[in-house]
Design a protein around this motif. Structure first.
Motif, mmCIF file in Angstrom:
data_model
loop_
_atom_site.group_PDB
_atom_site.id
_atom_site.type_symbol
_atom_site.label_atom_id
_atom_site.label_comp_id
_atom_site.label_asym_id
_atom_site.label_seq_id
_atom_site.Cartn_x
_atom_site.Cartn_y
_atom_site.Cartn_z
ATOM 1 N N GLN A 1 0.803 -1.304 -0.032
ATOM 2 C CA GLN A 1 -0.119 0.072 -0.016
ATOM 3 C C GLN A 1 0.859 1.385 -0.080
ATOM 4 O OE1 GLN A 1 -2.944 0.012 3.305
ATOM 5 N NE2 GLN A 1 -3.787 2.175 2.511
ATOM 6 N N THR A 2 2.146 1.406 0.913
ATOM 7 C CA THR A 2 2.710 2.506 0.824
ATOM 8 C C THR A 2 3.515 2.615 -0.548
ATOM 9 O OG1 THR A 2 4.388 3.592 2.117
ATOM 10 C CG2 THR A 2 4.709 1.622 1.770
ATOM 11 N N THR A 3 3.928 1.553 -1.209
ATOM 12 C CA THR A 3 4.420 1.528 -2.605
ATOM 13 C C THR A 3 3.733 2.214 -3.547
ATOM 14 O OG1 THR A 3 4.068 -0.558 -3.317
ATOM 15 C CG2 THR A 3 6.051 -0.265 -2.137
ATOM 16 N N TYR A 4 2.259 1.872 -3.814
ATOM 17 C CA TYR A 4 1.334 2.299 -4.481
ATOM 18 C C TYR A 4 1.154 4.068 -3.977
ATOM 19 C CZ TYR A 4 -0.328 -1.837 -6.767
ATOM 20 O OH TYR A 4 -0.446 -3.181 -7.523
ATOM 21 N N ARG A 5 1.023 4.425 -2.670
ATOM 22 C CA ARG A 5 0.861 5.575 -2.396
ATOM 23 C C ARG A 5 2.063 6.491 -2.832
ATOM 24 N NH1 ARG A 5 -1.909 7.172 3.292
ATOM 25 N NH2 ARG A 5 -3.975 6.270 2.865
ATOM 26 N N ILE B 1 2.163 5.186 -16.237
ATOM 27 C CA ILE B 1 2.331 4.827 -15.066
ATOM 28 C C ILE B 1 1.043 4.461 -14.550
ATOM 29 C CG2 ILE B 1 2.830 6.102 -12.715
ATOM 30 C CD1 ILE B 1 4.922 7.737 -14.532
ATOM 31 N N GLY B 2 0.006 4.959 -14.985
ATOM 32 C CA GLY B 2 -1.216 4.456 -14.627
ATOM 33 C C GLY B 2 -1.540 2.843 -14.714
ATOM 34 N N VAL B 3 -1.089 2.623 -15.994
ATOM 35 C CA VAL B 3 -1.207 1.015 -16.264
ATOM 36 C C VAL B 3 -0.440 0.137 -15.414
ATOM 37 C CG1 VAL B 3 -0.931 -0.561 -17.959
ATOM 38 C CG2 VAL B 3 -1.822 1.600 -18.783
ATOM 39 N N ALA B 4 0.826 0.678 -15.132
ATOM 40 C CA ALA B 4 1.776 0.050 -14.170
ATOM 41 C C ALA B 4 1.141 -0.022 -12.891
ATOM 42 C CB ALA B 4 3.037 0.644 -14.071
ATOM 43 N N LEU B 5 0.298 0.754 -12.284
ATOM 44 C CA LEU B 5 -0.345 0.769 -11.158
ATOM 45 C C LEU B 5 -1.391 -0.225 -11.175
ATOM 46 C CD1 LEU B 5 -0.023 4.721 -10.146
ATOM 47 C CD2 LEU B 5 0.659 2.744 -8.667
ATOM 48 N N VAL C 1 8.996 -1.104 -15.923
ATOM 49 C CA VAL C 1 10.033 -0.423 -14.853
ATOM 50 C C VAL C 1 9.048 -0.290 -13.550
ATOM 51 C CG1 VAL C 1 11.429 1.486 -14.098
ATOM 52 C CG2 VAL C 1 11.894 0.414 -16.178
ATOM 53 N N VAL C 2 8.159 0.537 -13.726
ATOM 54 C CA VAL C 2 7.252 0.776 -12.742
ATOM 55 C C VAL C 2 6.607 -0.311 -11.983
ATOM 56 C CG1 VAL C 2 5.346 2.061 -11.789
ATOM 57 C CG2 VAL C 2 6.953 3.221 -13.300
ATOM 58 N N SER C 3 6.134 -1.212 -12.858
ATOM 59 C CA SER C 3 5.385 -2.443 -12.256
ATOM 60 C C SER C 3 6.410 -3.413 -11.596
ATOM 61 C CB SER C 3 4.399 -3.174 -13.520
ATOM 62 O OG SER C 3 5.470 -3.328 -14.310
ATOM 63 N N HIS C 4 7.526 -3.405 -12.018
ATOM 64 C CA HIS C 4 8.529 -4.268 -11.474
ATOM 65 C C HIS C 4 8.952 -3.852 -10.120
ATOM 66 C CE1 HIS C 4 8.815 -6.897 -14.808
ATOM 67 N NE2 HIS C 4 9.919 -7.646 -14.241
ATOM 68 N N VAL C 5 9.039 -2.470 -9.815
ATOM 69 C CA VAL C 5 9.274 -1.876 -8.687
ATOM 70 C C VAL C 5 8.212 -2.194 -7.633
ATOM 71 C CG1 VAL C 5 9.880 0.425 -7.509
ATOM 72 C CG2 VAL C 5 11.076 -0.204 -9.704
ATOM 73 N N ALA D 1 7.781 4.608 -5.778
ATOM 74 C CA ALA D 1 7.114 3.154 -5.505
ATOM 75 C C ALA D 1 8.573 2.452 -4.895
ATOM 76 C CB ALA D 1 7.068 2.566 -6.873
ATOM 77 N N ARG D 2 9.466 2.882 -5.003
ATOM 78 C CA ARG D 2 10.885 2.087 -4.389
ATOM 79 C C ARG D 2 11.099 2.601 -3.071
ATOM 80 N NH1 ARG D 2 15.679 -0.254 -5.400
ATOM 81 N NH2 ARG D 2 17.352 0.547 -4.265
#
Length: 366
Positions: free
Chosen positions: A5-9, A157-161, A200-204, A312-313
């Motif tokens: 949850q904190t990574t999504y935020r 980025i929206g897709v990665a989330l 990248v973002v989805s993996h992180v 995200a990281r």
């Protein structure tokens, strides 16, 4: 709060921070930035009335998330749904309508359309609005224009989330990132960068401690393997990514010089700049934002992407409070991030009912 949850935020808030910080210097050369803010450049927000404004980079990413959750909810509750890219198209058009003082639709599908802090008219490229007003938008196979700039990238980025093993596999998700950008930007340079950014973002998000250098180099290989047989631009993008890693490994290249040499103008250059800033400042969000916006390129785009990756990281708690306390849409973005993390809590035929979710993702906040 869970780690996920904190990574999504952190991802959505980091995106907004980089966007808001870079926006004020987006059209300036490095020389002009230094003339206005001193030899070290911009070191934080340049506030307007005490608030940090976000632009279309944050807005487009948020509306993309809204559209995907709308589609997911229809699928689970009604048992029918269109391809996910259709919901991205719907939400992108609704965002475009929010940028116009006329022609607002009578029917709204996005609850974000009722959030003024995410609908202020701050579009970074009016050509994108023109494209979104057309009857048919673009696809990777049938582009509507040759735009190669980074203004549509944050939809990826929206897709990665939206990453979740129950929603889409990695290759499918990367392709959806390309499709999302191709709606408004027809150059393969742009939509392939969208696929890379999604990767990248989805993996992180799935593994916040993943080594960034390895991830970025693996992403360069993914782009070539998945898209190289059809698009020669895949090799150009891979080279841009490897160039960012090479600058990171060179002790003789100053950060500001590397950002200037990367260009940060086209979509692929902007992503390379964001990757370089993340590599140089992997555990220091503040330093990464300063590196990401102080150059002659598209500062808001680079800042938004670097902010999303590092947010995200590192997670929400690692973002300095002085960035969040004056960020106008912070609460809305936190709520949206939590919705992305949990997903639709209801299913067809289930007795479980969530009034708030129903209000937002079945009735568009109406």
């Amino acid at each position: 709060m869970s780690i996920a949850q904190t990574t999504y935020r952190g991802c959505l808030l980091g995106l907004a921070v980089g966007d808001a910080m870079g926006y004020t210097v987006d059209s300036k050369s490095l020389t002009e930035i230094r003339e206005d803010y001193g030899p070290n450049g911009l070191m934080g927000y340049d506030l307007v009335n005490g608030y940090a404004d976000v632009t279309s980079y944050t807005q487009l990413a948020a509306f993309t998330c809204n559209g995907l959750l709308f589609g997911l909810t229809r699928g689970q509750m009604l048992g029918k749904m269109a391809p996910f890219v259709r919901y991205i198209e719907l939400s992108s058009r609704e965002w475009a309508a929010s940028q116009r003082p006329w022609g607002r639709p009578n029917r709204s599908y996005c609850w974000l359309s009722r959030k003024p802090d995410l609908c202020r008219r701050h579009c970074m490229d009016t050509r994108m609005l023109d494209t979104l007003s057309r009857e048919r938008l673009g696809t990777p196979e049938t582009p509507r224009n040759g735009f190669a700039d980074p203004t549509g990238l944050t939809s990826a980025i929206g897709v990665a989330l939206f990453c979740h093993e129950d929603r889409a596999g990695q290759e499918e998700l990367d392709w959806l990132g390309a499709e999302a950008v191709a709606l408004t930007h027809g150059s393969p340079t742009a939509f392939l960068t969208g696929a890379a950014l999604t990767h990248v973002v989805s993996h992180v998000l799935n593994n916040p401690r993943i080594p960034l250098k390895k991830l970025f180099l693996d992403t360069a290989e993914m782009v070539k393997d998945q898209f190289g047989h059809q698009y020669s631009q895949a090799f150009e993008l891979a080279n841009q990514i490897r160039r960012a890693v090479t600058f990171f490994e060179s002790p003789t290249v100053r950060t500001v010089d590397a950002m200037e040499r990367l260009g940060c103008e086209t979509a692929s250059q902007a992503l390379a700049g964001a990757m370089y800033a993340c590599l140089m400042c992997q555990d220091d969000f503040d330093s990464a934002m300063i590196a990401a916006v102080n150059h002659s390129g598209r500062s808001a785009a680079v800042g938004a992407m670097a902010g999303a990756i590092l947010g995200a990281r590192l997670g929400e708690e690692a973002l300095p409070e002085f960035y969040i306390e004056c960020l106008e849409p912070a609460e809305t973005l936190q709520e949206l991030a939590d919705d992305l993390h949990t997903g639709c809590p209801m299913e067809k035929g289930s007795k479980l009912f969530d009034l708030d979710w129903d209000y937002k993702y079945l009735h568009g906040g109406q």
